[in-house]
Design an enzyme around this catalytic site. Structure first.
Site, short mmCIF file in Angstrom:
data_model
loop_
_atom_site.label_atom_id
_atom_site.label_comp_id
_atom_site.label_asym_id
_atom_site.label_seq_id
_atom_site.Cartn_x
_atom_site.Cartn_y
_atom_site.Cartn_z
N LYS A 1 15.01 16.25 58.20
CA LYS A 1 15.98 16.70 57.19
C LYS A 1 17.35 16.25 57.64
O LYS A 1 17.60 16.05 58.84
CB LYS A 1 15.98 18.23 57.09
N ASN B 1 18.19 20.43 39.70
CA ASN B 1 17.15 19.51 39.25
C ASN B 1 15.76 20.15 39.21
O ASN B 1 15.06 20.06 38.20
CB ASN B 1 17.15 18.27 40.17
N1 GLU Z 1 14.14 17.48 49.56
C1 GLU Z 1 12.81 17.56 49.05
C2 GLU Z 1 12.04 18.63 49.78
O1 GLU Z 1 12.61 19.53 50.34
C3 GLU Z 1 12.11 16.22 48.99
C4 GLU Z 1 11.91 15.53 50.29
C5 GLU Z 1 11.35 14.11 50.14
O2 GLU Z 1 11.04 13.68 49.05
O3 GLU Z 1 11.25 13.47 51.19
O4 GLU Z 1 10.84 18.66 49.75
#
Ligand code: GLU
Length: 436
Positions: free
Chosen positions: A114, A229
């Site tokens: 992340k 979103n």
């Molecule tokens: N930010 C999204 C999540 O928390 C997507 C992460 C991604 O597609 O790598 O799952």
């Protein structure tokens, strides 16, 4: 004097401790080896960066950012990038931990990562935002790559931001590497269906729960906390399926209509200003919707509805307010919206929690499909993408709910047993290279 560590407050430390505290019970149930426990309780690497950005008025501002690889046993780190004033190292670490569990739960060939920048992006001009996005990518580019770490959108970042970052990455490595980042615009190799994928996946898990409970969508009322979103696409698709969306909220407030809201119309109001100004962020709130009752955001959590969908931020339902929830089922579309204490209270009151690591996995599943398309150069239509999403999520969600029923545990515990079991097996199979 040393600068204070940016925004790493006690509450944030609690977030990570709280998140990993859930592992103890899972380790015991799976009877995993000490080595596995040690590996899964801490991040693999955490990069802290500062990002200098020239503002439109000529001043220089420096933003703090992070990119954490929590675990890369099952594949390259995968996870979004968040732009938010509350971002700090511990929050990013916790989100990377949840990505690790999530990718394992749905069987993707990815580890968990992340990233984030501590910023209120709504205060930046479009050009400042582009400079920040490019500057952040320059700062983390060494740890990014299709076989190393593949960023994606998260809170307050979107396909436009991913497009700028992809362009910056290509310029740094002097090659076209679309598979280094997902959630890109379709014109730059993004996947069809990615924008709505998190909401679409969440609806699929809710549908599965309803089917197993013998309940019809048309009889179910839904309140949605968070109208970004994921919350918007979930609400739109759920409305199409026949669910009645009676309330939605955003950071500014909440609206209610017992007869049901039209998510498409609310979204149109919320984004109208943005379209006029060509900005990336909504200037407006759901509150600009007319002919509806306004509520405080806290009241939304306590509404007498069948489904409470949490699509805002972490730490929303906790020991102090879990007793107010009146829904039959809580759908975790955000990451970590219910604390472990909140879980215990909800569980004790017979309220089912459908967990984030399954419910919101649609986003990363379609990111995986984007990565495959980028690597093969074979691009699919939206129907194909949606069908593959439904196939993967359906298979894993059935397995999780079956496991939970068989073991007599919550859906969250079922999901963790399913995902951590895969991770533990891979750690063991990799052997003892480091000690040898
Ligand atoms: N930010 C999204 C999540 O928390 C997507 C992460 C991604 O597609 O790598 O799952």
């Amino acid at each position: 004097m040393n600068a204070p560590e940016p925004g790493n407050d006690a509450a944030a430390t609690d977030l990570f401790d709280d998140a990993r505290s859930r592992l103890e019970d899972i380790f015991r149930r799976l009877d995993v080896e000490e080595d596995v426990r040690e590996r899964l309780l801490r991040p693999a690497t955490a990069l802290q960066v500062s990002v200098p950005v020239r503002m439109d008025d000529g001043r220089l501002r420096v933003f703090d950012g992070w990119r954490v690889h929590y675990n890369t046993i099952l594949g390259p780190a995968k996870g979004g990038i968040r732009f938010h004033p509350q971002v700090n190292r511990t929050e990013v670490t916790t989100l990377a931990f949840w990505m690790t569990v999530k990718c394992a739960v749905v069987g993707l060939p990815f580890g968990g990562g992340k990233g984030g920048v501590q910023v209120d992006p709504k205060t930046l001009s479009p050009l400042e935002l582009e400079r920040l996005s490019r500057g952040y990518m320059r700062a983390i580019a060494d740890v990014v790559g299709p076989d190393r770490d593949i960023p994606a959108p998260d809170v307050n970042t979107n396909e436009t931001v991913m497009g700028w970052m992809a362009d910056e990455y290509d310029a740094i490595v002097r090659a076209q590497v679309p598979a280094a980042i997902t959630g890109k615009p379709v014109e730059l190799g993004g996947s069809r269906g990615r924008v709505a994928a998190t909401g679409r996946g969440a609806l699929q898990v809710l549908d599965l729960w309803a089917e197993r409970e013998g309940r019809e969508p048309a009889e179910l009322t839904v309140a949605v906390q968070g109208f970004g979103n994921a919350g918007y696409h979930f609400a739109r698709l759920a409305r199409e399926r026949g669910y009645r969306i009676v309330a939605v909220s955003d950071s500014q407030g909440a609206i209610y209509n017992a007869d049901g809201l039209e998510p498409g119309a609310v979204w149109e109001h919320k984004t109208r200003e943005r379209e006029l100004r060509g900005m990336v962020y909504c200037e407006e709130s759901v509150l600009c919707e007319e002919d509806v009752e306004q509520l405080s955001p806290e009241t939304l959590l306590a509404l007498d509805v069948d489904v409470l969908a949490l699509a805002a931020l972490e730490d929303q339902v906790h020991a102090d307010n879990a007793g107010d929830v009146r829904a039959d089922v809580v759908l975790e579309i955000a990451n970590g919206p219910v604390t472990s204490e909140g879980d215990r209270v909800l569980d004790g009151r017979g309220i089912t929690v459908l967990p984030d690591v399954l419910v919101n996995a649609g986003g990363v599943i379609v990111s995986w499909l984007e990565w495959i398309q980028n690597r093969t150069g074979d691009y699919w239509d939206e129907e194909t993408v949606n069908a593959r999403l439904a196939e993967r999520l359906g298979r894993e969600a059935e397995a999780v709910l079956d496991l939970a029923a068989r073991e007599g545990v919550s859906a969250r515990t079922g999901a963790y047993l399913h995902g951590i079991g895969r991770l533990a097996a891979a750690i063991t199979r990799r052997g003892n290279r480091q000690e040898a």
